[in-house]
Motif scaffolding. Structure first.
Motif, PDB file in Angstrom:
ATOM      1  N   UNK A 172      51.327  15.623 -38.893  1.00 42.43           N
ATOM      2  CA  UNK A 172      52.304  15.288 -37.781  1.00 42.43           C
ATOM      3  C   UNK A 172      51.340  14.713 -36.644  1.00 42.43           C
ATOM      4  N   UNK A 173      51.917  13.784 -36.048  1.00 43.87           N
ATOM      5  CA  UNK A 173      51.159  13.358 -34.848  1.00 43.87           C
ATOM      6  C   UNK A 173      52.228  13.302 -33.735  1.00 43.87           C
ATOM      7  N   UNK A 174      51.591  13.577 -32.485  1.00 48.62           N
ATOM      8  CA  UNK A 174      52.499  13.570 -31.262  1.00 48.62           C
ATOM      9  C   UNK A 174      51.865  12.721 -30.085  1.00 48.62           C
ATOM     10  N   UNK A 175      52.654  11.950 -29.508  1.00 50.67           N
ATOM     11  CA  UNK A 175      51.915  11.091 -28.463  1.00 50.67           C
ATOM     12  C   UNK A 175      51.455  11.918 -27.059  1.00 50.67           C
ATOM     13  N   UNK A 176      50.520  11.703 -26.492  1.00 48.43           N
ATOM     14  CA  UNK A 176      49.985  12.165 -25.303  1.00 48.43           C
ATOM     15  C   UNK A 176      50.757  11.710 -24.007  1.00 48.43           C
ATOM     16  N   UNK A 177      51.356  10.481 -24.194  1.00 46.27           N
ATOM     17  CA  UNK A 177      52.101   9.916 -23.243  1.00 46.27           C
ATOM     18  C   UNK A 177      53.468   9.445 -23.937  1.00 46.27           C
ATOM     19  N   UNK A 178      54.593   9.760 -23.092  1.00 47.84           N
ATOM     20  CA  UNK A 178      55.944   9.491 -23.741  1.00 47.84           C
ATOM     21  C   UNK A 178      56.291  10.560 -24.514  1.00 47.84           C
ATOM     22  N   UNK A 179      57.277  10.343 -25.586  1.00 46.50           N
ATOM     23  CA  UNK A 179      57.550  11.528 -26.342  1.00 46.50           C
ATOM     24  C   UNK A 179      57.869  10.969 -27.716  1.00 46.50           C
ATOM     25  N   UNK A 180      57.066  10.880 -28.643  1.00 48.45           N
ATOM     26  CA  UNK A 180      57.357  10.219 -29.930  1.00 48.45           C
ATOM     27  C   UNK A 180      56.331  11.323 -30.887  1.00 48.45           C
ATOM     28  N   UNK A 201      61.857   9.979 -31.776  1.00 46.22           N
ATOM     29  CA  UNK A 201      61.616   9.706 -30.118  1.00 46.22           C
ATOM     30  C   UNK A 201      62.580  10.354 -29.153  1.00 46.22           C
ATOM     31  N   UNK A 202      62.134  11.016 -28.335  1.00 52.18           N
ATOM     32  CA  UNK A 202      62.866  11.767 -27.434  1.00 52.18           C
ATOM     33  C   UNK A 202      63.332  10.981 -26.313  1.00 52.18           C
ATOM     34  N   UNK A 203      64.023  11.519 -25.261  1.00 55.22           N
ATOM     35  CA  UNK A 203      64.765  10.973 -24.140  1.00 55.22           C
ATOM     36  C   UNK A 203      63.732   9.925 -23.343  1.00 55.22           C
ATOM     37  N   UNK A 204      62.507  10.442 -23.424  1.00 52.11           N
ATOM     38  CA  UNK A 204      61.502   9.835 -22.388  1.00 52.11           C
ATOM     39  C   UNK A 204      60.630   8.556 -23.248  1.00 52.11           C
ATOM     40  N   UNK A 205      61.170   8.236 -24.360  1.00 57.10           N
ATOM     41  CA  UNK A 205      60.764   7.001 -25.197  1.00 57.10           C
ATOM     42  C   UNK A 205      59.163   6.890 -25.451  1.00 57.10           C
ATOM     43  N   UNK A 206      58.953   5.578 -25.557  1.00 55.97           N
ATOM     44  CA  UNK A 206      57.331   5.318 -25.751  1.00 55.97           C
ATOM     45  C   UNK A 206      56.451   5.410 -24.785  1.00 55.97           C
ATOM     46  N   UNK A 207      55.331   5.366 -25.028  1.00 56.93           N
ATOM     47  CA  UNK A 207      54.454   5.630 -23.460  1.00 56.93           C
ATOM     48  C   UNK A 207      54.631   4.443 -22.725  1.00 56.93           C
ATOM     49  N   UNK A 208      54.604   4.650 -21.555  1.00 55.74           N
ATOM     50  CA  UNK A 208      54.777   3.456 -20.505  1.00 55.74           C
ATOM     51  C   UNK A 208      53.677   3.191 -19.481  1.00 55.74           C
TER      52      UNK A 208
END
Length: 362
Positions: free
Chosen positions: A230-238, A253-260
């Motif tokens: 499993x991988x989880x993004x430090x920014x955004x919600x993936x 992908x959660x409601x906050x989406x990709x890193x922006x």
């Protein structure tokens, strides 16, 4: 070029963005691949209260990771003055010894990004040296000694995390932007790569892959018992889930989406949220620490916000949202014991930084 430490302060000091970002993630609406699924809610939500563990020594400046095996607990101190790692008895948390001395000699460390336990030993990652080092326990079990060091292939760009796949293979994120992950042998040589960045930013994929891969910096964990990575993004919600036994892959992908990001004076400045800070794959689920704090709020509060996340998200081994734990403390790292329904966590905001949460079945 390296991003100066002063660019990201306070709550965002953990970004470690090693490159300038020449991208913007203000995407137009486009279709994702079929293995990309979305979530916004969890079927269960519970509150957990943490028990503070009293330590007999004040060693830790920024306790980032915690792992436990048998009667030993190891805590990684991201900004340690003299050492990056500390060994304790468990569950008493009596201090035993420190390891990973900070310094620039061949046997010292310039940084520690993560550590893993395997076969009664400890592997530690130094990104600044691009080196993995194995430590063994002394005969008394109260200290660790340097056993071997592996220099990573030059084709592996600034490794910021790693997982152990088996006795001869590591998995390391790929920051070239060509793929998502690298498989590396026990001699540090690149075996192959897998996955792609699941973004809809086609322009960045075409023209700025290394920068985009830094924007998608992720934490990872692998469980050899079920073959789930499993991988989880430090920014955004993936959240990405790779089943390495049947080669299936799903992106959530959660409601906050990709890193922006936006570009300012040549630097990539986060404009979305702080996302995840740790992940653990157990035999039955995926546990991840989530922050969800916007960078606008971080800037507005000027360092007054607690550092860390107050949520633990639980996903199935297929990435399906199962439960959202709301905590009474802000935490960074976790270690989950499903047998005892216990979560140990690190809290960088307090002088007593180790917490214990008890949870029921998910």
């Amino acid at each position: 070029m390296l991003l100066p430490d002063t660019v990201l302060k306070n709550n965002i000091s953990l970004l470690f963005l090693s490159f300038f970002f020449f991208i913007s993630c203000n995407h137009k609406h486009k279709e994702y691949a079929k293995d990309v699924l979305f979530y916004s809610e969890f079927p269960q939500e519970r509150e957990l209260r943490g028990e503070v563990i009293e330590l007999d020594t004040a060693l830790l400046r920024y306790p980032f990771r915690i792992r436990i095996e048998g009667g030993k607990a190891i805590v990684m101190d991201l900004h340690g003055l003299d050492h990056y790692g500390h060994l304790f008895q468990y569950p008493s948390f009596q201090y035993l010894s420190s390891f990973g001395r900070r310094g620039d000699s061949p046997t010292e460390m310039l940084s520690m990004e993560n550590f893993r336990l395997q076969n009664h030993g400890v592997w530690i990652l130094d990104a600044n040296k691009s080196e993995l080092t194995r430590l063994g326990f002394s005969s008394s079990g109260d200290s660790l000694f340097r056993d071997e060091a592996v220099t990573l292939d030059e084709d592996i760009l600034r490794p910021l995390d790693f997982a152990i796949y088996n006795d001869t293979t590591f998995i390391i994120p790929d920051y070239s932007g060509e793929n998502r992950l690298c498989r590396v042998n026990c001699n540090g040589k690149l075996i192959d790569k897998m996955g792609i960045i699941p973004t809809i930013d086609e322009k960045a994929l075409k023209n700025a892959r290394p920068a985009l891969s830094q924007a998608w910096r992720s934490f990872l964990d692998y469980n050899p018992n079920n073959g789930i990575l499993a991988t989880v993004t430090q920014l955004g919600e993936v959240v990405e889930v790779y089943n390495l036994k049947d080669s299936t892959h799903v992106v959530r992908i959660g409601k906050h989406g990709e890193p922006e990001f936006k570009i300012s004076d040549g630097y990539g400045i986060p404009t979305g949220i702080m996302g995840f800070s740790d992940v653990q794959v157990t035999d039955s689920a995926i546990y991840a620490v989530f922050h969800g704090t916007s960078f606008k709020e971080i800037a507005r509060q000027s360092g007054r916000l607690p550092d860390g996340g107050k949520y633990i998200y639980v996903f199935s081994l297929k990435g399906e949202p199962m439960c959202k734990y709301v905590l009474d403390h802000y935490i960074y790292g976790i270690w989950v014991d499903e047998a005892t329904k216990t979560i140990m966590a690190t809290d960088v905001n307090n002088d007593q930084p180790i917490l214990k949460f008890c949870f029921g079945s998910v």
